[in-house]
Design an enzyme around this catalytic site. Structure first.
Site, PDB file in Angstrom:
ATOM      1  N   PHE A 148       0.861  -1.181   0.000  1.00  0.00           N
ATOM      2  CA  PHE A 148       0.000   0.000   0.000  1.00  0.00           C
ATOM      3  C   PHE A 148       0.896   1.229   0.000  1.00  0.00           C
ATOM      4  O   PHE A 148       1.652   1.455   0.943  1.00  0.00           O
ATOM      5  CB  PHE A 148      -0.936   0.053   1.219  1.00  0.00           C
ATOM      6  N   ASP A 233       9.439   2.947   1.958  1.00  0.00           N
ATOM      7  CA  ASP A 233       8.250   3.719   2.285  1.00  0.00           C
ATOM      8  C   ASP A 233       8.004   3.573   3.787  1.00  0.00           C
ATOM      9  O   ASP A 233       7.450   2.580   4.248  1.00  0.00           O
ATOM     10  CB  ASP A 233       7.043   3.237   1.472  1.00  0.00           C
ATOM     11  N   LYS A 262       2.644  11.193   7.068  1.00  0.00           N
ATOM     12  CA  LYS A 262       1.827  10.948   8.259  1.00  0.00           C
ATOM     13  C   LYS A 262       2.328  11.712   9.498  1.00  0.00           C
ATOM     14  O   LYS A 262       2.096  12.900   9.588  1.00  0.00           O
ATOM     15  CB  LYS A 262       1.671   9.447   8.483  1.00  0.00           C
TER      16      LYS A 262
END
Ligand SMILES: *Cc1c(COP(=O)(O)O)cnc(C)c1O
Length: 407
Positions: A148, A233, A262
């Protein structure tokens, strides 16, 4: 639905408005949050919940951390946006501090995580052509199954989740899939056109999937040997969540490129970044990439404070100790409504026994008991509390889970 009180009506109204006027790209759990402090949130009726999701780890420092609020408030009244047409006095200090935290030279600031991933792909391709010498338009990036990396068209194009990609093609070419956790498959997939390997060191959305021990070290070695960039990531796994600054630190591995987002924005605003050495990020020339809000002084002021907080190591230490605490308590649930538990720092994937219900069923039942979690992929719930949570609060939350699982 019938309302029994004024506040009930307010909550129903808010949900109805959202249902009618917001695109149905999410299926939120039935709770309407109006305040947050630390690890706790309060709904419109005044009911409190322990937040065990932390906005998918964007709230690693909790709701309304005083140091982050102060940084934002001080900057809010001074200067919020210049665009990168001009310099601003916050970008340089933020970039210097973040690069130092990562042990790298340079930062390319963006806003959302997906933008950091897109930027990482552009950087890898540019590096492939300009440094490695790959033939024009031939560069490929190796990605993992179950990945993802966000929701843009290019990114969902190299997802293998039908829900993420079906109906949104045609997709950008240039991506090669290998099974997550299989380093030999990466080596076999690499050829002269491979610019980068892009992986999550721990797959978050997939259900907190940990690769086998030694995987990240092997990926590092394979990338070095084959002159391929290792792009990690760390948008969800990084910035203290796993008990280290980065999930790559668990194996003492340094990727060529970190993708961050984030928690970098302190749970206050979107802030993402690509962080790498000059030999890699230096390939991007003026005019080739950008973002109106990328590197804005408000985000940079918050991001600088986030980096300063991570520099003390306090949050990493907390996440490690509390993670061990949580792991021991969750492990006790295996066989009692739970089929498996995977934990890394203060981050857990808990697989629910189908006999008990789905992950969504468990999440809904936990709401009634004042605990917020989120299901993923049917049978899994993900637990990722703010790193400021207390051990006693975790104990209480696991007890609520135990009661829910017991039916
Ligand atoms: C959330 C996430 C993204 C996308 O971030 P957005 O800010 O939602 O665009 C990318 N990669 C990983 C690993 C993520 O968890």
């Amino acid at each position: 639905m019938t309302a029994t009180s004024g506040v009930d009506t307010a909550m129903i109204r808010v949900i109805a408005d959202e249902h009618e006027h917001v695109a149905h790209n999410y299926h939120p759990l039935p709770v309407v949050i109006s305040r947050g402090e630390g690890a706790w949130v309060t709904d419109v009726e005044g009911k409190r919940y322990l937040d065990l999701l932390s906005a998918y780890s964007a709230l690693n420092f909790g709701h309304g951390h005083p140091a982050l609020l102060a940084a934002a408030q001080e900057q809010l009244t001074r200067l919020t946006l210049t665009s990168r047409a001009y310099h601003n006095d916050r970008l340089g200090p933020f970039a210097a501090a973040l690069a130092d935290l990562c042990g790298k030279d340079m930062v390319l600031p963006m806003n959302t995580g997906a933008e950091a991933v897109e930027t990482g792909i552009k950087v890898a391709r540019a590096w492939g052509y300009r440094v490695k010498g790959i033939a024009p338009d031939a560069a490929t990036v190796v990605v993992a199954t179950g990945n993802f990396h966000g929701r843009t068209t290019t990114i969902v194009g190299f997802s293998d989740d039908p829900q993420a990609r079906d109906g949104f093609g045609p997709f950008a070419p240039g991506f090669v899939h290998v099974p997550f956790g299989d380093a030999a498959a990466i080596e076999a997939a690499i050829d002269a056109n491979t610019a980068a390997v892009l992986i999550e060191p721990i797959q978050g959305e997939a259900g907190v999937i940990l690769p086998p021990e030694g995987y990240l070290r092997a990926v590092r070695e394979i990338c070095t040997k084959n002159d391929v960039l290792f792009i990690a990531d760390e948008i969800q796994s990084g910035l203290g969540r796993v008990g280290e600054t980065f999930a790559c630190d668990r194996e003492g591995v340094v990727p060529d490129v970190y993708l961050l987002g984030k928690a970098l924005g302190g749970g206050i605003l979107p802030l993402s970044a690509v962080v790498a050495d000059e030999a890699v990020l230096g390939v991007i020339r003026p005019g080739e990439h950008g973002s109106t809000f990328g590197g804005n002084p408000l985000a940079c002021a918050v991001g600088l404070r986030v980096v300063e907080m991570l520099r003390t190591g306090e949050f990493q230490t907390r996440a490690k100790a509390l993670g061990e605490h949580l792991e021991a308590r969750l492990a006790a649930l295996v066989g009692n409504g739970v089929t498996a538990v995977r934990v890394a720092g203060l981050w857990a994937g808990v697989d629910i026994d189908p006999a008990v219900g789905t992950g969504r069923d468990v999440a809904e039942r936990l709401i009634a008991r004042g605990v917020l979690v989120k299901d993923t992929h049917g049978q899994t719930i993900r637990i990722a509390p703010p790193l400021v949570v207390r051990a006693t609060e975790l104990d209480w939350a696991v007890e609520q889970l135990r009661v829910v699982l017991a039916g």
